[in-house]
Design a protein around this motif. Structure first.
Motif, PDB file in Angstrom:
ATOM      1  N   PRO A  39      -5.471  -0.715   1.711  1.00 14.70           N
ATOM      2  CA  PRO A  39      -4.443  -1.451   0.564  1.00 14.70           C
ATOM      3  C   PRO A  39      -4.950  -2.465   0.966  1.00 14.70           C
ATOM      4  O   PRO A  39      -5.549  -4.002  -0.064  1.00 14.70           O
ATOM      5  CB  PRO A  39      -3.860  -1.866   1.143  1.00 14.70           C
ATOM      6  CG  PRO A  39      -3.137  -1.026   2.135  1.00 14.70           C
ATOM      7  CD  PRO A  39      -4.164   0.004   2.133  1.00 14.70           C
ATOM      8  N   GLY A  58       1.165  -1.348   0.002  1.00 14.66           N
ATOM      9  CA  GLY A  58       0.378  -0.326   0.180  1.00 14.66           C
ATOM     10  C   GLY A  58       0.763   1.418   0.131  1.00 14.66           C
ATOM     11  O   GLY A  58       0.800   2.149  -1.016  1.00 14.66           O
ATOM     12  N   LEU A 104      -3.478   3.753  -5.305  1.00  8.66           N
ATOM     13  CA  LEU A 104      -4.759   3.281  -4.163  1.00  8.66           C
ATOM     14  C   LEU A 104      -5.650   4.241  -4.736  1.00  8.66           C
ATOM     15  O   LEU A 104      -7.346   3.874  -3.440  1.00  8.66           O
ATOM     16  CB  LEU A 104      -4.224   2.768  -2.990  1.00  8.66           C
ATOM     17  CG  LEU A 104      -3.226   1.466  -2.782  1.00  8.66           C
ATOM     18  CD1 LEU A 104      -3.321   1.335  -1.827  1.00  8.66           C
ATOM     19  CD2 LEU A 104      -3.987   0.689  -4.494  1.00  8.66           C
ATOM     20  N   LEU A 106      -3.582  -5.966  -5.718  1.00  2.67           N
ATOM     21  CA  LEU A 106      -1.992  -5.165  -5.289  1.00  2.67           C
ATOM     22  C   LEU A 106      -0.752  -5.686  -6.420  1.00  2.67           C
ATOM     23  O   LEU A 106       0.027  -4.979  -6.681  1.00  2.67           O
ATOM     24  CB  LEU A 106      -2.097  -5.690  -3.827  1.00  2.67           C
ATOM     25  CG  LEU A 106      -2.998  -5.342  -2.978  1.00  2.67           C
ATOM     26  CD1 LEU A 106      -2.415  -5.837  -1.588  1.00  2.67           C
ATOM     27  CD2 LEU A 106      -2.416  -3.561  -2.817  1.00  2.67           C
TER      28      LEU A 106
END
Length: 289
Positions: free
Chosen positions: A175, A163, A170, A183
């Motif tokens: 995250p 994250g 994002l 991801l």
């Protein structure tokens, strides 16, 4: 990106074979580990010892000199060295691991920069290496330039570290709102790296097209130092000649298998990172027979 399948013991059996009797340590890979800081000698111990236990012929460790006595007692097989003594001859190493326990200061940023600029082999970036990258877009560019030239970089973040590296992508969402696959896709698209998203069912994205789910590991491995061990294992396998994606997949499997063997004898609650390292030779023995 497609999740093509799983990483299992059959996959490792194709890559890790019984060694010939006439083998020399020079045939088994030379790894450079850059890790640890004052007060964080354990990270250096776990990374370098895991690389040795995974079969590397030689491991050199760059860590602050205050850590040298700890290393020489804990892992006497590892050679402690200074950055100035190796930086002009990085080509001697078959892989480089960097980041574990280093802190996010200027020293880490500078070492990352130099390694990314000067070294052509596989680089494994973990922990504080990733956290330092997150705050330094100039390092992003160096990784992107490397991978565009076909020079491998393996990143090993857990969800929170991913994250930090993907904050802009994002769009103010956490995250944990994204799957490991999402991801991994974003990391590979951004950096061109092999992405290892750690946690339950660790996902290894070997390219923009393919990812694999790991089949080993247990909750007892959620303990300090476990990620440092994984970094050493992947670096060792890359140093022994495995391609970056294969080294990441095989390393994650071996790491989890070692943790499972430890849990069989010790249980999950009391399992610590050192137990994972200690069971690594047994895991390898199961693979090669």
């Amino acid at each position: 990106m497609n999740i093509v399948g799983t990483t299992d013991q059959n996959f490792l059996s194709q890559l890790i074979k019984k060694r010939p009797r006439n083998l020399h340590k020079g045939d088994c890979g030379k790894v450079l580990a850059i890790c640890g800081s004052e007060g964080m000698a354990g990270a250096a111990v776990f990374t370098s010892k895991a690389a040795m236990r995974c079969g590397s012929g030689l491991v050199k460790l760059v860590t602050p000199e205050v850590n040298f006595p700890v290393i020489q007692i804990s892992v006497p097989e590892v050679i402690c060295t200074k950055w100035d003594d190796v930086k002009d001859n990085l080509a001697q190493f078959d892989s480089v691991a960097i980041g574990s326990g280093m802190g996010k200061g200027e020293r880490t940023r500078k070492l990352l920069e130099e390694v990314l600029e000067k070294y052509d082999g596989t680089i494994i970036i973990d922990a504080d290496g990733l956290n330092t990258m997150a705050g330094n877009p100039d390092l992003w560019v160096l990784v992107q330039e490397r991978t565009a030239k076909g020079k491998a970089v393996v990143m090993t973040p857990h969800t929170v570290e991913a994250g930090r590296l993907l904050a802009a992508e994002l769009l103010n969402r956490g995250p944990t709102e994204f799957s490991k696959k999402e991801l991994a896709e974003m990391l590979v698209d951004k950096f061109g790296c092999v992405a290892v998203i750690k946690g339950e069912n660790t996902l290894v994205a070997v390219s923009r097209e393919e990812a694999f789910v790991n089949t080993t590991g247990n909750p007892g491995m959620a303990t300090g130092g476990s990620g440092d061990v994984l970094t050493g294992i992947i670096a060792s396998l890359a140093g022994q000649g495995l391609k970056a994606g294969d080294a990441a997949r095989a390393g994650v499997f071996l790491h989890g298998m070692s943790g499972d063997l430890a849990a069989e004898s010790l249980g999950e609650y009391g399992l610590i990172a050192g137990d994972i390292v200690d069971n690594l030779p047994l895991a390898l023995k199961k693979i090669v027979g």
